[in-house]
Design a protein around this motif. Structure first.
Motif, PDB file in Angstrom:
ATOM      1  N   ALA A 140       0.846  -1.145  -0.075  1.00  0.00           N
ATOM      2  CA  ALA A 140       0.292   0.041  -0.085  1.00  0.00           C
ATOM      3  C   ALA A 140       0.849   1.110  -0.086  1.00  0.00           C
ATOM      4  O   ALA A 140       0.468   2.414  -0.519  1.00  0.00           O
ATOM      5  N   GLU A 141       1.966   1.070   0.645  1.00  0.00           N
ATOM      6  CA  GLU A 141       2.833   2.366   0.446  1.00  0.00           C
ATOM      7  C   GLU A 141       3.596   2.688  -0.739  1.00  0.00           C
ATOM      8  O   GLU A 141       3.542   3.640  -1.302  1.00  0.00           O
ATOM      9  N   VAL A 142       3.944   1.429  -1.319  1.00  0.00           N
ATOM     10  CA  VAL A 142       4.430   1.625  -2.739  1.00  0.00           C
ATOM     11  C   VAL A 142       3.420   1.862  -3.727  1.00  0.00           C
ATOM     12  O   VAL A 142       3.784   2.851  -4.620  1.00  0.00           O
ATOM     13  N   GLN A 143       2.361   1.328  -3.775  1.00  0.00           N
ATOM     14  CA  GLN A 143       1.306   1.657  -4.742  1.00  0.00           C
ATOM     15  C   GLN A 143       0.592   3.011  -4.654  1.00  0.00           C
ATOM     16  O   GLN A 143       0.025   3.645  -5.607  1.00  0.00           O
ATOM     17  N   HIS A 144      -0.101   3.046  -3.416  1.00  0.00           N
ATOM     18  CA  HIS A 144      -0.700   4.113  -2.990  1.00  0.00           C
ATOM     19  C   HIS A 144      -0.392   5.360  -1.935  1.00  0.00           C
ATOM     20  O   HIS A 144      -1.197   6.207  -1.888  1.00  0.00           O
ATOM     21  N   GLY A 145       0.938   5.159  -1.816  1.00  0.00           N
ATOM     22  CA  GLY A 145       1.557   6.227  -0.795  1.00  0.00           C
ATOM     23  C   GLY A 145       1.071   6.065   0.752  1.00  0.00           C
ATOM     24  O   GLY A 145       1.170   7.052   1.234  1.00  0.00           O
ATOM     25  N   LEU A 146       0.341   5.018   1.052  1.00  0.00           N
ATOM     26  CA  LEU A 146       0.026   4.859   2.402  1.00  0.00           C
ATOM     27  C   LEU A 146       1.119   4.735   3.471  1.00  0.00           C
ATOM     28  O   LEU A 146       1.871   3.785   2.918  1.00  0.00           O
ATOM     29  N   ARG A 147       1.138   5.474   4.270  1.00  0.00           N
ATOM     30  CA  ARG A 147       2.238   5.357   5.226  1.00  0.00           C
ATOM     31  C   ARG A 147       1.537   5.240   6.617  1.00  0.00           C
ATOM     32  O   ARG A 147       0.728   5.570   7.198  1.00  0.00           O
ATOM     33  N   THR A 148       2.318   4.491   7.734  1.00  0.00           N
ATOM     34  CA  THR A 148       2.388   4.210   8.892  1.00  0.00           C
ATOM     35  C   THR A 148       3.006   5.155   9.657  1.00  0.00           C
ATOM     36  O   THR A 148       4.155   5.189   9.398  1.00  0.00           O
ATOM     37  N   VAL A 149       2.551   5.259  10.955  1.00  0.00           N
ATOM     38  CA  VAL A 149       3.469   6.156  11.825  1.00  0.00           C
ATOM     39  C   VAL A 149       4.710   5.651  12.213  1.00  0.00           C
ATOM     40  O   VAL A 149       5.817   5.774  12.192  1.00  0.00           O
ATOM     41  N   ASN A 150       4.642   4.035  12.860  1.00  0.00           N
ATOM     42  CA  ASN A 150       5.582   3.221  12.874  1.00  0.00           C
ATOM     43  C   ASN A 150       6.004   2.211  11.952  1.00  0.00           C
ATOM     44  O   ASN A 150       4.953   2.256  10.750  1.00  0.00           O
ATOM     45  N   PRO A 151       7.225   1.665  11.610  1.00  0.00           N
ATOM     46  CA  PRO A 151       7.520   0.945  10.463  1.00  0.00           C
ATOM     47  C   PRO A 151       6.446  -0.214  10.364  1.00  0.00           C
ATOM     48  O   PRO A 151       5.718  -0.795  11.289  1.00  0.00           O
ATOM     49  N   ALA A 152       6.199  -0.871   9.035  1.00  0.00           N
ATOM     50  CA  ALA A 152       5.199  -1.889   8.900  1.00  0.00           C
ATOM     51  C   ALA A 152       5.097  -3.032   9.793  1.00  0.00           C
ATOM     52  O   ALA A 152       4.024  -3.446   9.996  1.00  0.00           O
ATOM     53  N   GLY A 153       6.400  -3.329  10.004  1.00  0.00           N
ATOM     54  CA  GLY A 153       6.481  -4.677  10.768  1.00  0.00           C
ATOM     55  C   GLY A 153       5.660  -4.271  12.144  1.00  0.00           C
ATOM     56  O   GLY A 153       4.824  -4.937  13.049  1.00  0.00           O
ATOM     57  N   ALA A 154       6.177  -3.204  13.031  1.00  0.00           N
ATOM     58  CA  ALA A 154       5.729  -2.834  14.329  1.00  0.00           C
ATOM     59  C   ALA A 154       4.183  -2.385  14.060  1.00  0.00           C
ATOM     60  O   ALA A 154       3.395  -2.996  14.990  1.00  0.00           O
ATOM     61  N   SER A 155       3.578  -1.991  13.110  1.00  0.00           N
ATOM     62  CA  SER A 155       2.322  -1.695  12.661  1.00  0.00           C
ATOM     63  C   SER A 155       1.382  -2.850  12.682  1.00  0.00           C
ATOM     64  O   SER A 155       0.456  -3.065  13.166  1.00  0.00           O
ATOM     65  N   ALA A 156       2.159  -4.066  11.829  1.00  0.00           N
ATOM     66  CA  ALA A 156       1.405  -5.387  11.723  1.00  0.00           C
ATOM     67  C   ALA A 156       1.218  -5.795  12.964  1.00  0.00           C
ATOM     68  O   ALA A 156       0.137  -6.440  13.375  1.00  0.00           O
ATOM     69  N   ASN A 157       2.106  -5.747  13.814  1.00  0.00           N
ATOM     70  CA  ASN A 157       2.228  -6.509  14.985  1.00  0.00           C
ATOM     71  C   ASN A 157       1.260  -5.808  16.065  1.00  0.00           C
ATOM     72  O   ASN A 157       0.498  -6.692  16.858  1.00  0.00           O
ATOM     73  N   LEU A 158       1.248  -4.623  16.170  1.00  0.00           N
ATOM     74  CA  LEU A 158       0.182  -4.075  16.907  1.00  0.00           C
ATOM     75  C   LEU A 158      -1.171  -4.362  16.478  1.00  0.00           C
ATOM     76  O   LEU A 158      -2.194  -4.565  17.405  1.00  0.00           O
ATOM     77  N   MET A 159      -1.526  -4.321  15.363  1.00  0.00           N
ATOM     78  CA  MET A 159      -2.884  -4.774  15.029  1.00  0.00           C
ATOM     79  C   MET A 159      -3.117  -6.139  15.203  1.00  0.00           C
ATOM     80  O   MET A 159      -4.262  -6.483  15.820  1.00  0.00           O
TER      81      MET A 159
END
Length: 197
Positions: A140-159
């Motif tokens: 989503a970041e590469v294709q649509h510019g969607l960014r997370t506050v923390n790195p993707a790994g940390a964000s996925a882990n939180l969810m």
């Protein structure tokens, strides 16, 4: 016995095991009790499954197939990364709410005293799901510019940790506190903190 009857008996055994996990929260299921529930001898159970661990593996296989086939459908049908994450987590919570016995397997509650291989397989299930969410965030970041506050790994882990916590709460309350209860409001708050706008 025909192949169809054999499959039916296997399915009946797995369904009975899942049902017993649901109606006997916190209790260990013995093969004697399971055989009685199915209406066969313990020896008959072992003709279909060489061990109780294989019965649990059958249920874990069902969980994996159900969840990951639907995750694939979600990622193919939905292009918005935030919606993909929401739908995957909602899928997981809805699945365990409809299958409380499976919630006990996913938390490891039903696997206490069983072979370590089963707990490792559950760990792999959650790792695979977390990897899938992380991949969604990266794409989503590469294709649509969607960014997370923390790195993707940390964000996925939180969810995923939030979803796992709701599943554990469901098991701890003996299935009274539904995992989807207040989930939409909580997801909105969590997404607001995870994704940059």
């Amino acid at each position: 016995m025909s192949e169809k009857e054999k499959v039916s008996r296997r399915e009946q055994i797995l369904q009975s095991l899942a049902q017993m996990l649901e109606v006997n929260p916190g209790q260990r299921i013995t093969t004697a009790a399971l055989a009685k529930e199915v209406g066969v001898s313990e020896a008959a159970l072992y003709r279909h499954f060489p061990s109780k661990a294989r019965m649990f593996e059958g249920l874990i296989g069902f969980i994996e197939e159900t969840i990951f086939s639907r995750v694939t459908a979600i990622t193919n049908a939905e292009s918005d990364g935030i919606k993909q994450c929401e739908q995957i987590l909602t899928l997981l919570l809805t699945f365990v709410e409809k299958n409380p016995g499976m919630a006990r397997i996913l938390t490891g509650d039903a696997l206490a005293g069983e072979t370590d291989r089963l707990r490792q397989r559950i760990n792999q299930f959650f790792e695979r799901l977390e990897t899938q969410i992380k991949q969604i965030l990266r794409e989503a970041e590469v294709q649509h510019g969607l960014r997370t506050v923390n790195p993707a790994g940390a964000s996925a882990n939180l969810m995923l940790a939030a979803a796992e916590g709701r599943i554990r709460q469901f098991v701890r309350t003996e299935f009274r506190r539904r995992p989807t209860e207040q989930w939409q409001d909580q997801w909105s708050s969590m997404a607001a903190g995870i994704f940059r706008h």
